[in-house]
Design an enzyme around this catalytic site. Structure first.
Site, mmCIF file in Angstrom:
data_model
loop_
_atom_site.group_PDB
_atom_site.id
_atom_site.type_symbol
_atom_site.label_atom_id
_atom_site.label_comp_id
_atom_site.label_asym_id
_atom_site.label_seq_id
_atom_site.Cartn_x
_atom_site.Cartn_y
_atom_site.Cartn_z
ATOM 1 N N LYS A 75 0.847 -1.192 0.000
ATOM 2 C CA LYS A 75 0.000 0.000 0.000
ATOM 3 C C LYS A 75 0.887 1.249 0.000
ATOM 4 C CE LYS A 75 -3.924 1.444 2.765
ATOM 5 N NZ LYS A 75 -5.162 1.250 2.027
ATOM 6 N N ASN A 102 1.640 3.025 -6.142
ATOM 7 C CA ASN A 102 1.255 4.351 -6.632
ATOM 8 C C ASN A 102 1.730 5.434 -5.673
ATOM 9 O OD1 ASN A 102 0.024 4.162 -9.143
ATOM 10 N ND2 ASN A 102 -1.926 3.510 -8.248
ATOM 11 N N SER A 128 1.097 0.505 -14.669
ATOM 12 C CA SER A 128 -0.310 0.657 -15.031
ATOM 13 C C SER A 128 -0.832 -0.594 -15.705
ATOM 14 C CB SER A 128 -0.511 1.845 -15.966
ATOM 15 O OG SER A 128 -1.868 1.902 -16.348
ATOM 16 N N LYS A 183 3.479 8.446 -14.170
ATOM 17 C CA LYS A 183 2.343 7.561 -13.859
ATOM 18 C C LYS A 183 1.162 8.379 -13.324
ATOM 19 C CE LYS A 183 -0.040 3.767 -12.888
ATOM 20 N NZ LYS A 183 -0.899 3.925 -11.782
ATOM 21 N N HIS A 186 -0.443 10.045 -16.201
ATOM 22 C CA HIS A 186 -1.166 8.984 -16.919
ATOM 23 C C HIS A 186 -2.555 8.809 -16.296
ATOM 24 C CE1 HIS A 186 -2.695 4.856 -16.893
ATOM 25 N NE2 HIS A 186 -2.195 4.713 -18.108
ATOM 26 N N ASN A 187 -2.593 8.725 -14.977
ATOM 27 C CA ASN A 187 -3.877 8.527 -14.311
ATOM 28 C C ASN A 187 -4.790 9.734 -14.471
ATOM 29 O OD1 ASN A 187 -2.552 6.204 -13.513
ATOM 30 N ND2 ASN A 187 -3.412 6.230 -11.451
ATOM 31 N N GLU A 190 -6.236 9.480 -17.753
ATOM 32 C CA GLU A 190 -7.237 8.401 -17.689
ATOM 33 C C GLU A 190 -8.576 8.953 -17.149
ATOM 34 O OE1 GLU A 190 -5.782 4.868 -15.560
ATOM 35 O OE2 GLU A 190 -7.653 4.881 -14.425
ATOM 36 N N ARG A 288 -16.259 13.863 -10.630
ATOM 37 C CA ARG A 288 -16.388 12.732 -9.704
ATOM 38 C C ARG A 288 -16.791 13.234 -8.321
ATOM 39 N NH1 ARG A 288 -11.977 7.901 -10.753
ATOM 40 N NH2 ARG A 288 -11.894 8.037 -13.018
HETATM 41 P P1 NBP Z 1 -2.764 -2.957 -1.395
HETATM 42 O O1 NBP Z 1 -2.565 -1.552 -1.777
HETATM 43 O O2 NBP Z 1 -4.122 -3.398 -0.981
HETATM 44 O O3 NBP Z 1 -1.724 -3.326 -0.222
HETATM 45 C C1 NBP Z 1 -1.730 -4.594 0.395
HETATM 46 C C2 NBP Z 1 -0.321 -5.067 0.650
HETATM 47 O O4 NBP Z 1 0.393 -4.130 1.465
HETATM 48 C C3 NBP Z 1 -0.291 -6.381 1.394
HETATM 49 O O5 NBP Z 1 0.763 -7.150 0.917
HETATM 50 C C4 NBP Z 1 -0.052 -5.937 2.829
HETATM 51 O O6 NBP Z 1 0.511 -6.932 3.632
HETATM 52 C C5 NBP Z 1 0.934 -4.835 2.598
HETATM 53 N N1 NBP Z 1 1.145 -3.931 3.737
HETATM 54 C C6 NBP Z 1 0.325 -3.006 4.295
HETATM 55 BR BR1 NBP Z 1 -1.393 -2.691 3.773
HETATM 56 N N2 NBP Z 1 0.873 -2.339 5.312
HETATM 57 C C7 NBP Z 1 2.106 -2.855 5.440
HETATM 58 C C8 NBP Z 1 3.168 -2.602 6.336
HETATM 59 N N3 NBP Z 1 3.087 -1.645 7.259
HETATM 60 N N4 NBP Z 1 4.300 -3.333 6.202
HETATM 61 C C9 NBP Z 1 4.397 -4.299 5.278
HETATM 62 N N5 NBP Z 1 3.413 -4.577 4.387
HETATM 63 C C10 NBP Z 1 2.288 -3.881 4.470
HETATM 64 O O7 NBP Z 1 -2.241 -3.932 -2.558
HETATM 65 P P2 NBP Z 1 -2.465 -3.859 -4.145
HETATM 66 O O8 NBP Z 1 -3.865 -3.517 -4.506
HETATM 67 O O9 NBP Z 1 -1.878 -5.122 -4.652
HETATM 68 O O10 NBP Z 1 -1.562 -2.633 -4.609
HETATM 69 C C11 NBP Z 1 -0.180 -2.574 -4.355
HETATM 70 C C12 NBP Z 1 0.356 -1.252 -4.849
HETATM 71 O O11 NBP Z 1 0.165 -1.163 -6.251
HETATM 72 C C13 NBP Z 1 -0.351 -0.025 -4.260
HETATM 73 O O12 NBP Z 1 0.570 0.991 -4.078
HETATM 74 C C14 NBP Z 1 -1.328 0.369 -5.329
HETATM 75 O O13 NBP Z 1 -1.667 1.739 -5.266
HETATM 76 C C15 NBP Z 1 -0.541 0.023 -6.577
HETATM 77 N N6 NBP Z 1 -1.332 -0.221 -7.763
HETATM 78 C C16 NBP Z 1 -2.498 -0.918 -7.692
HETATM 79 C C17 NBP Z 1 -3.229 -1.170 -8.839
HETATM 80 C C18 NBP Z 1 -4.494 -1.959 -8.769
HETATM 81 O O14 NBP Z 1 -5.153 -2.084 -9.811
HETATM 82 N N7 NBP Z 1 -4.859 -2.523 -7.629
HETATM 83 C C19 NBP Z 1 -2.761 -0.718 -10.068
HETATM 84 C C20 NBP Z 1 -1.558 -0.045 -10.132
HETATM 85 C C21 NBP Z 1 -0.863 0.199 -8.968
HETATM 86 P P3 NBP Z 1 -0.431 -7.948 4.460
HETATM 87 O O15 NBP Z 1 -0.801 -9.020 3.484
HETATM 88 O O16 NBP Z 1 0.445 -8.447 5.539
HETATM 89 O O17 NBP Z 1 -1.610 -7.165 4.945
#
Ligand code: NBP
Length: 477
Positions: A75, A102, A128, A183, A186-187, A190, A288
């Site tokens: 996150k 992000n 992305s 990035k 880009h968003n 978008e 939005r």
């Molecule tokens: P999330 O943004 O939902 O983050 C969940 C992950 O962060 C889990 O692995 C969690 O571990 C870990 N985490 C957290 Br919350 N706090 C933590 C801490 N203090 N120490 C260590 N680990 C921690 O995951 P995501 O949706 O896969 O997105 C990941 C990144 O990619 C984000 O920055 C997001 O903005 C970006 N992104 C997402 C998308 C999309 O479509 N979802 C697209 C492009 C970029 P845990 O399992 O132990 O809780």
């Protein structure tokens, strides 16, 4: 076994990115704060490639070949700092930390600066394409040092999306925060694309009287032409979807309040700081926000609307054609504004970003992928120092051909009371840029009147002030 790359943070994005690396033949070390996720990944997808599951930070770091390449996919915000604090002390000079989340580019700049003192390369990489992109090939926007890209580039090129011509959708964007900045924009683009498509839909529905399924067909037709893009394609899918529970068009059973995670807002905030007019992106963000003010909207529902009646069936097809023109012209303006912001950021932070290369890596994998980006690429190929996309002859002549229908669509929208802030902001930007004179001269006069802020003259150098409260003579300031 030593892994060529490690991924920590195995939620949807991290897990799919790790699988993508493994599917491409790399040995991938895995780590997650909660180890259950790590083991679940190996259990479910272990057969896809070589994974090294680890439970502690120490094990994870030890599993990586040197120089280490450690991808963080947690996150954005404080969790990213927490992970860096945990791993950085275990790393050695020359190792690389890649933040694929992000992150705000200012955080990336700070982290890069802090880790550089330890000779660790910090690479803020915009990724992305959502979870599907992470698995099958995202568009990747890495910043950081050129040395880190030498080591990482080939791997990123392998897992990235490929454009229609086979080119990988990744390039070294520039130092420190450049990748996350790009990035972010880009968003923002978008958001603007989605808003413009939303306005086109609303016009086709409320002015032309089409049903969602018919509008889906219109979008499918548009998708075979110059508007060919992922967003137009999925718009047709969403519009043709019928809700199973009610038998109504899906779009009619969804609450009409759009949410946002923040990157669009950042794009506008930073544009304000840089003094770059990104009115189309701003309108998309505000649209939005407005949609989410349920109480305010409820309280305003009784306000008077126009008395004009909708178009007759005979006119609907011609109107739809004009909407396509308006959408295309507005899209050119959105991208013009977005690329202006990237150019301004590049200038401000000394990133030397290649705008043509940016358009090139957005051609595949990401949400705004579109045939249109080939045209932007061509515009910058023609002239690398293009002052604005609108200065490109092809875009200028396309807008010249589209402008009358674009104006007519806005007249219809206004007369029928359909809000089209994106189309309108784009046209206002276009008309303001091409204007011989702007009322900014009057603004300067007002500022000089009430605050003695001075003005410049068209016929002489220098700053001037008129003695408004006295004999109205002019003095050189
Ligand atoms: P999330 O943004 O939902 O983050 C969940 C992950 O962060 C889990 O692995 C969690 O571990 C870990 N985490 C957290 Br919350 N706090 C933590 C801490 N203090 N120490 C260590 N680990 C921690 O995951 P995501 O949706 O896969 O997105 C990941 C990144 O990619 C984000 O920055 C997001 O903005 C970006 N992104 C997402 C998308 C999309 O479509 N979802 C697209 C492009 C970029 P845990 O399992 O132990 O809780």
């Amino acid at each position: 076994t030593s892994a060529q790359i490690g991924v920590t943070g195995l939620a949807v994005m991290g897990r799919n990115l790790a699988r993508n690396f493994a599917r491409n033949g790399y040995t991938v070390a895995l780590h997650n704060r909660t180890a259950a996720r790590t083991h679940a990944l190996v259990e479910e997808f272990g057969h896809e490639g070589e994974f090294v599951a680890t439970e502690t930070a120490k094990e994870f770091v030890a599993a990586l070949e040197r120089p280490r390449r450690l991808v963080i996919m947690v996150k954005a915000g404080e969790p990213t700092d927490a992970v860096i604090r945990e791993f950085a002390p275990l790393l050695e000079p020359g190792d690389m930390i890649i933040d694929g989340g992000n992150a705000h580019f200012a955080d990336t700049r700070r982290r890069e600066r802090e880790l550089r003192e330890q000779d660790i390369h910090f690479v803020g990489a915009g990724i992305s394409g959502g979870e599907e992109g992470a698995l099958h090939g995202p568009s990747i926007m890495p910043g950081g040092s050129p040395e880190s890209y030498e080591s990482l580039g080939p791997m990123l090129e392998k897992i990235s999306a490929k454009a229609a011509d086979g080119a990988p959708c990744v390039t070294h964007i520039g130092p420190d925060g450049a990748g996350h900045f790009v990035k972010m924009v880009h968003n923002g683009i978008e958001y603007a694309d989605m808003q413009l498509i939303g306005e086109a839909y609303q016009l086709l529905r409320d002015v032309a009287g089409y049903e969602p399924a018919q509008i889906a067909d219109i979008f499918r037709t548009w998708n075979t032409g110059r508007l060919d893009s992922y967003l137009i394609e999925i718009t047709a899918e969403v519009l043709s979807h019928v809700d199973a529970a009610t038998g109504r068009p899906f779009v009619d059973v969804v609450v009409d309040q759009a949410e946002q995670k923040g990157t669009g807002r950042w794009t506008v905030q930073i544009a304000l700081d840089l003094g770059v007019p990104v009115s189309g992106i701003a309108e998309a963000v505000f649209a939005r926000s407005l949609s989410g003010h349920a109480k305010l909207r409820e309280a305003s529902r009784g306000l008077a609307g126009p008395t004009a009646s909708a178009l007759g069936k005979a006119e609907a097809q011609a109107f739809a054609d004009r909407v396509e023109q308006a959408l295309y012209a507005s899209k050119i303006v959105s991208y013009t504004q977005g690329f202006h912001e990237i150019a301004a950021g590049s200038e401000e932070y000394g990133w030397d970003i290649d705008l043509g290369a940016v358009s090139s890596i957005w051609r595949g994998g990401c949400i705004i992928r579109a045939a249109f980006l080939d045209r932007i690429r061509a515009a910058y190929d023609n002239r690398a120092d293009l002052p604005s996309l609108l200065s490109d002859e092809t875009f200028a002549s396309e807008i010249a051909a589209a402008q009358d229908p674009w104006r007519e669509v806005l007249v219809s929208a206004t007369l029928q009371g359909v809000p089209t802030p994106g189309f309108a902001a784009a046209l206002a930007y276009y008309d303001a840029l091409r204007a011989e004179r702007l009322p900014a001269a009057l603004t300067q006069g007002q500022r000089d009147f009430f605050g003695a802020h001075t003005y410049r003259r068209v016929d002489r150098e220098g700053a001037f002030h008129t003695l408004w409260g006295g004999d109205r003579s002019e003095a050189e300031a």
